[in-house]
Enzyme design. Sequence first.
Site, PDB file in Angstrom:
ATOM      1  N   ASP A  63       0.802  -1.219   0.000  1.00  0.00           N
ATOM      2  CA  ASP A  63       0.000   0.000   0.000  1.00  0.00           C
ATOM      3  C   ASP A  63       0.839   1.275   0.000  1.00  0.00           C
ATOM      4  OD1 ASP A  63       0.899  -0.528   2.591  1.00  0.00           O
ATOM      5  OD2 ASP A  63      -1.063  -1.188   3.264  1.00  0.00           O
ATOM      6  N   ASP A 132      -7.631  -2.812  14.176  1.00  0.00           N
ATOM      7  CA  ASP A 132      -9.008  -3.127  13.772  1.00  0.00           C
ATOM      8  C   ASP A 132      -9.070  -4.367  12.864  1.00  0.00           C
ATOM      9  OD1 ASP A 132      -7.922  -2.189  11.410  1.00  0.00           O
ATOM     10  OD2 ASP A 132      -9.283  -0.486  11.191  1.00  0.00           O
ATOM     11  N   HIS A 134      -7.281  -4.862  10.075  1.00  0.00           N
ATOM     12  CA  HIS A 134      -6.995  -4.679   8.646  1.00  0.00           C
ATOM     13  C   HIS A 134      -5.698  -5.367   8.235  1.00  0.00           C
ATOM     14  CE1 HIS A 134      -4.909  -0.607   9.702  1.00  0.00           C
ATOM     15  NE2 HIS A 134      -3.954  -1.437   9.339  1.00  0.00           N
ATOM     16  N   GLU A 139      -9.679  -2.003   5.294  1.00  0.00           N
ATOM     17  CA  GLU A 139     -10.307  -1.706   6.571  1.00  0.00           C
ATOM     18  C   GLU A 139     -11.537  -2.589   6.775  1.00  0.00           C
ATOM     19  OE1 GLU A 139      -8.715  -0.165   8.632  1.00  0.00           O
ATOM     20  OE2 GLU A 139      -8.202   1.907   8.136  1.00  0.00           O
TER      21      GLU A 139
HETATM   22  C1  F6R Z   1       1.345  -1.481   6.055  1.00  0.00           C
HETATM   23  C2  F6R Z   1       0.079  -2.198   6.169  1.00  0.00           C
HETATM   24  C3  F6R Z   1      -0.722  -2.178   7.420  1.00  0.00           C
HETATM   25  C4  F6R Z   1       0.128  -2.363   8.679  1.00  0.00           C
HETATM   26  C5  F6R Z   1      -0.761  -2.253   9.920  1.00  0.00           C
HETATM   27  C6  F6R Z   1       0.042  -2.392  11.192  1.00  0.00           C
HETATM   28  O1  F6R Z   1       1.922  -1.658   4.785  1.00  0.00           O
HETATM   29  O2  F6R Z   1      -0.330  -2.774   5.216  1.00  0.00           O
HETATM   30  O3  F6R Z   1      -1.668  -3.218   7.367  1.00  0.00           O
HETATM   31  O4  F6R Z   1       0.755  -3.602   8.643  1.00  0.00           O
HETATM   32  O5  F6R Z   1      -1.414  -1.016   9.914  1.00  0.00           O
HETATM   33  O6  F6R Z   1       0.906  -1.309  11.320  1.00  0.00           O
HETATM   34  P1  F6R Z   1       2.043  -1.309  12.429  1.00  0.00           P
HETATM   35  O7  F6R Z   1       3.010  -2.355  12.053  1.00  0.00           O
HETATM   36  O8  F6R Z   1       2.665   0.072  12.320  1.00  0.00           O
HETATM   37  O9  F6R Z   1       1.363  -1.562  13.723  1.00  0.00           O
END
Ligand code: F6R
Length: 256
Positions: A63, A132, A134, A139
């Site tokens: 992403d 959450d 994701h 989301e």
């Molecule tokens: C990032 C991504 C997100 C993160 C998630 C957790 O490329 O795809 O799904 O893996 O938001 O983020 P952290 O590791 O910062 O807790």
Amino acid sequence: MEIIIQPSAEAATSIAARIVARLLREKPDAVLGLATGSTPLLLYRELVALKLDWRKVTTFNLDEYVGLPREHAQSYHSFMWENLFRHVNVAKKNVHIPDGNTKDIPKFCAKYEKQIKAAGGIDLQVLGIGTDGHIGFNEPTSSLASRTRIKTLTERTRKDNARFFGSEAQVPHHVITMGIGTIMEARQNLLLAFGSTKARAIAEAVEGPITAVNPASILQMHPVTKLCLDEAAAAQLKRADYYRWVYGNKPDWQKF
Ligand code: F6R
């Protein structure tokens, strides 16, 4: 799903690094799906230290924020080059990160999907998980069949990511993310989660029903998905003792 629970994020990361390293040694032209955020930082550090050969490796990131300049310190372009790519011998032409500044988002997303297919599909997708549930930036309530597209971040995720930007107001609202359908086509998924803030999302993803309300729960339908967790992220798993026993008693041929 294979649930690997380790005493610390470092120990869980070492296992994940071994899995990635083995793939790159066995398949030097492997296609890797990569994640950003705080969770994979240790993994990227370990992979750099292993001095693997990335010359023929192709990468696709999950992403990118929409509208954030590529050079912005918090863009996922900056993140990936800073934390991994500039330290390994990956070929720039083999690196793919969604372009959050494209003029035509649907066209770009369709091309990204085509590029993944043309590369032969993703051999191993590294994933983190949002508080959450994701994966990527899919989301809650994202279609479980979704492909690469624009998504709107929830308030929860923007609050979670405010720590990188200084304030919530600076966190973009929109992102381009691989879809859940895209992630499900990876031959292998490797999800890392550390810390108590992830415990609920992990318990729901692993032991709850498959539901778009926790997008990671779809991984229950994926044939080769491993979760590398520290104790805090595993704390709400009801069957944790079973997972520990399974991992501790693997036959030699299944060990990695
Ligand atoms: C990032 C991504 C997100 C993160 C998630 C957790 O490329 O795809 O799904 O893996 O938001 O983020 P952290 O590791 O910062 O807790």
